[in-house]
Design a protein around this motif. Structure first.
Motif, PDB file in Angstrom:
ATOM      1  N   ALA A 226      46.553  47.001  72.453  1.00  0.00           N
ATOM      2  CA  ALA A 226      45.279  46.056  71.937  1.00  0.00           C
ATOM      3  C   ALA A 226      44.352  47.486  70.747  1.00  0.00           C
ATOM      4  O   ALA A 226      42.721  47.062  70.769  1.00  0.00           O
ATOM      5  CB  ALA A 226      44.633  45.228  72.475  1.00  0.00           C
ATOM      6  N   GLY A 227      44.540  48.362  71.252  1.00  0.00           N
ATOM      7  CA  GLY A 227      43.652  48.987  70.224  1.00  0.00           C
ATOM      8  C   GLY A 227      42.830  50.537  70.949  1.00  0.00           C
ATOM      9  O   GLY A 227      42.059  50.625  70.496  1.00  0.00           O
ATOM     10  N   ALA A 228      42.770  50.521  72.300  1.00  0.00           N
ATOM     11  CA  ALA A 228      42.064  51.320  73.070  1.00  0.00           C
ATOM     12  C   ALA A 228      42.874  51.912  73.557  1.00  0.00           C
ATOM     13  O   ALA A 228      43.552  52.784  73.856  1.00  0.00           O
ATOM     14  CB  ALA A 228      42.140  49.919  74.487  1.00  0.00           C
TER      15      ALA A 228
ATOM     16  N   PRO B 241      47.858  40.077  79.563  1.00  0.00           N
ATOM     17  CA  PRO B 241      46.822  39.773  78.515  1.00  0.00           C
ATOM     18  C   PRO B 241      45.337  39.236  79.142  1.00  0.00           C
ATOM     19  O   PRO B 241      44.770  39.216  78.804  1.00  0.00           O
ATOM     20  CB  PRO B 241      47.440  38.124  77.737  1.00  0.00           C
ATOM     21  CG  PRO B 241      49.299  38.796  78.266  1.00  0.00           C
ATOM     22  CD  PRO B 241      49.822  39.743  79.329  1.00  0.00           C
ATOM     23  N   LEU B 242      45.378  39.490  80.307  1.00  0.00           N
ATOM     24  CA  LEU B 242      44.137  38.819  81.308  1.00  0.00           C
ATOM     25  C   LEU B 242      43.556  39.831  81.323  1.00  0.00           C
ATOM     26  O   LEU B 242      42.428  39.486  80.980  1.00  0.00           O
ATOM     27  CB  LEU B 242      44.545  37.482  82.328  1.00  0.00           C
ATOM     28  CG  LEU B 242      44.017  37.375  83.757  1.00  0.00           C
ATOM     29  CD1 LEU B 242      42.679  36.607  82.821  1.00  0.00           C
ATOM     30  CD2 LEU B 242      44.082  37.037  84.843  1.00  0.00           C
TER      31      LEU B 242
ATOM     32  N   MET C  47      41.391  45.116  62.191  1.00  0.00           N
ATOM     33  CA  MET C  47      40.978  45.331  63.453  1.00  0.00           C
ATOM     34  C   MET C  47      41.688  45.145  64.734  1.00  0.00           C
ATOM     35  O   MET C  47      41.944  43.347  64.965  1.00  0.00           O
ATOM     36  CB  MET C  47      39.736  45.572  63.605  1.00  0.00           C
ATOM     37  CG  MET C  47      38.643  45.829  64.377  1.00  0.00           C
ATOM     38  SD  MET C  47      36.917  45.987  64.425  1.00  0.00           S
ATOM     39  CE  MET C  47      36.736  46.425  65.857  1.00  0.00           C
ATOM     40  N   THR C  48      42.262  45.891  65.741  1.00  0.00           N
ATOM     41  CA  THR C  48      42.430  44.980  67.277  1.00  0.00           C
ATOM     42  C   THR C  48      41.551  44.644  67.917  1.00  0.00           C
ATOM     43  O   THR C  48      40.487  45.234  67.832  1.00  0.00           O
ATOM     44  CB  THR C  48      43.619  45.854  67.602  1.00  0.00           C
ATOM     45  OG1 THR C  48      43.036  47.472  67.664  1.00  0.00           O
ATOM     46  CG2 THR C  48      44.798  45.965  65.789  1.00  0.00           C
ATOM     47  N   TYR C  49      41.852  44.581  68.944  1.00  0.00           N
ATOM     48  CA  TYR C  49      41.553  43.601  69.652  1.00  0.00           C
ATOM     49  C   TYR C  49      40.129  45.190  70.620  1.00  0.00           C
ATOM     50  O   TYR C  49      39.077  44.121  71.011  1.00  0.00           O
ATOM     51  CB  TYR C  49      41.819  42.908  71.164  1.00  0.00           C
ATOM     52  CG  TYR C  49      42.001  41.698  71.885  1.00  0.00           C
ATOM     53  CD1 TYR C  49      41.584  40.463  71.040  1.00  0.00           C
ATOM     54  CD2 TYR C  49      41.090  42.175  73.386  1.00  0.00           C
ATOM     55  CE1 TYR C  49      40.362  39.494  71.849  1.00  0.00           C
ATOM     56  CE2 TYR C  49      40.593  41.132  73.843  1.00  0.00           C
ATOM     57  CZ  TYR C  49      40.513  39.746  73.468  1.00  0.00           C
ATOM     58  OH  TYR C  49      39.711  38.463  74.202  1.00  0.00           O
ATOM     59  N   LEU C  50      40.752  45.733  70.849  1.00  0.00           N
ATOM     60  CA  LEU C  50      39.909  47.031  71.765  1.00  0.00           C
ATOM     61  C   LEU C  50      39.946  48.148  70.958  1.00  0.00           C
ATOM     62  O   LEU C  50      39.374  49.511  70.932  1.00  0.00           O
ATOM     63  CB  LEU C  50      40.851  46.961  73.051  1.00  0.00           C
ATOM     64  CG  LEU C  50      40.943  45.757  73.711  1.00  0.00           C
ATOM     65  CD1 LEU C  50      41.740  46.499  74.844  1.00  0.00           C
ATOM     66  CD2 LEU C  50      39.314  45.757  74.435  1.00  0.00           C
ATOM     67  N   ASP C  51      39.587  48.185  69.594  1.00  0.00           N
ATOM     68  CA  ASP C  51      38.947  49.265  69.009  1.00  0.00           C
ATOM     69  C   ASP C  51      38.588  49.960  69.128  1.00  0.00           C
ATOM     70  O   ASP C  51      37.062  49.157  69.168  1.00  0.00           O
ATOM     71  CB  ASP C  51      39.148  48.581  67.455  1.00  0.00           C
ATOM     72  CG  ASP C  51      40.820  48.620  66.793  1.00  0.00           C
ATOM     73  OD1 ASP C  51      42.163  49.283  66.788  1.00  0.00           O
ATOM     74  OD2 ASP C  51      40.552  48.244  64.953  1.00  0.00           O
TER      75      ASP C  51
ATOM     76  N   ALA D 108      48.378  49.173  81.084  1.00  0.00           N
ATOM     77  CA  ALA D 108      48.008  50.172  80.412  1.00  0.00           C
ATOM     78  C   ALA D 108      48.666  50.437  78.846  1.00  0.00           C
ATOM     79  O   ALA D 108      48.448  50.205  77.931  1.00  0.00           O
ATOM     80  CB  ALA D 108      48.618  52.107  80.413  1.00  0.00           C
ATOM     81  N   THR D 109      49.830  49.582  79.205  1.00  0.00           N
ATOM     82  CA  THR D 109      50.151  49.672  77.859  1.00  0.00           C
ATOM     83  C   THR D 109      49.602  48.211  76.777  1.00  0.00           C
ATOM     84  O   THR D 109      49.372  48.306  75.189  1.00  0.00           O
ATOM     85  CB  THR D 109      51.727  49.045  78.027  1.00  0.00           C
ATOM     86  OG1 THR D 109      52.508  50.842  78.851  1.00  0.00           O
ATOM     87  CG2 THR D 109      53.007  48.821  76.573  1.00  0.00           C
ATOM     88  N   HIS D 110      49.763  47.499  77.227  1.00  0.00           N
ATOM     89  CA  HIS D 110      48.818  46.027  76.835  1.00  0.00           C
ATOM     90  C   HIS D 110      47.910  46.588  76.118  1.00  0.00           C
ATOM     91  O   HIS D 110      47.453  46.247  74.871  1.00  0.00           O
ATOM     92  CB  HIS D 110      49.025  44.868  77.797  1.00  0.00           C
ATOM     93  CG  HIS D 110      49.910  44.032  77.128  1.00  0.00           C
ATOM     94  ND1 HIS D 110      50.411  42.923  77.036  1.00  0.00           N
ATOM     95  CD2 HIS D 110      51.458  44.298  77.539  1.00  0.00           C
ATOM     96  CE1 HIS D 110      52.038  42.448  76.905  1.00  0.00           C
ATOM     97  NE2 HIS D 110      52.578  43.436  78.180  1.00  0.00           N
TER      98      HIS D 110
END
Length: 294
Positions: A29-31, A212-213, A1-5, A23-25
């Motif tokens: 992260a899963g969004a 990342p922030l 599971m990633t950060y923003l799934d 948008a890319t990051h």
């Protein structure tokens, strides 16, 4: 599971530069991403690149400066993903001008995008987030909100974004919506058009170093963080302090021009604040200081 799934996030002004990096990051992260930009080709290009990397993305060319189109951006996200969990209010304009040479039409256009665009899209997003039970809004402000030469209109717009951030954070904490602002410094098209900005922002400070922030602030691991202005320059990360009521606070039943003058001459002269991002000292105060204390 990633950060923003499982999350769905709108990023405005995502056709290039900071918005594209955000948008890319966020997608990595899963969004699921709603890529918005008035440059339709740029929006489609960013969305296609995200999909090519194996992540969901849909493009929108709506204008944030129109309230109905701002609502349509949020509606498209909800229609596509069934929800909206995050909004990155990144769309913005910038230009340099000596204040007495500023063009009213150009200033109006900037305010419509930078301030009203943030307002309209934020209002649409928070209504949807409230119905869902919470979310996170990240507004893109700027250190220029502290005051910067030849950027008065842009600085004012980002000061308004800061005030919106503080007020929204207060209003929305009861319904589970966090609101923060990021003040980035990155080598983008805006920076490349300014010799002064280029001196402060070398090419290695890419938007990818800021993203990342934004991912952190959208994600659930930043629960409890709201109402903050956070500046990131790539190497540096720090909180920007809010304006405050500075002591001493003088009080009398009635003030007139003479007693006010005396208050400044006898008390406030020693407490005048440096102004602007460059922390310029008021002229009279500089004159009073000796070389050893200046």
């Amino acid at each position: 599971m990633t950060y923003l799934d499982g999350k769905a996030v709108v990023v405005t002004g995502a056709g290039r530069g900071l918005g594209e990096a955000f948008a890319t990051h966020l997608a990595e992260a899963g969004a699921g991403i709603l890529v918005n930009d008035v440059d339709a080709a740029a929006a489609r290009r960013t969305a296609a690149a995200i999909r090519a990397a194996g992540h969901p993305a849909v493009a929108s060319a709506h204008s944030v400066s129109d309230p109905e189109q701002a609502q349509a951006i949020v509606d498209l996200c909800v229609d596509t993903y069934g929800q909206i969990d995050g909004l990155v209010n990144n769309a913005g304009l910038n230009y340099e001008a000596l204040s007495w040479e500023d063009d009213p039409g150009r200033a109006r256009e900037l305010i419509e995008v930078n301030v009203l665009g943030t307002l309209y899209t934020g209002l649409a997003a928070m209504r949807a987030m409230k119905n869902r039970g919470g979310g996170s809004i990240v507004n893109i402000s700027s250190g220029a909100s502290l005051g910067q030469r030849t950027l008065a209109t842009y600085s004012a717009s980002k000061g308004a974004v800061a005030s919106l951030t503080y007020s929204w954070a207060l209003d929305l904490e009861a319904v589970g919506i966090r609101v923060n602002a990021v003040c980035p410094l990155a080598h983008t098209r805006m920076v490349r058009s300014s010799e002064r900005a280029l001196r402060k922002c070398p090419p290695d400070r890419t938007p990818d170093r800021i993203a990342p922030l934004v991912v952190f602030l959208i994600g659930d691991r930043s629960v409890g963080i709201t109402g903050q202005m956070i500046r990131c320059t790539g190497p540096q990360l720090h909180i920007i302090g809010q304006p405050y009521l500075k002591s001493p606070i003088l009080e009398r039943d009635n003030w007139d021009s003479e007693t006010i003058e005396r208050a400044f001459a006898e008390v406030f002269q020693a407490h005048l604040e440096p102004y602007g991002l460059e922390k310029r000292m008021p002229p009279r105060l500089r004159d009073w200081l000796t070389p050893a204390t200046a």
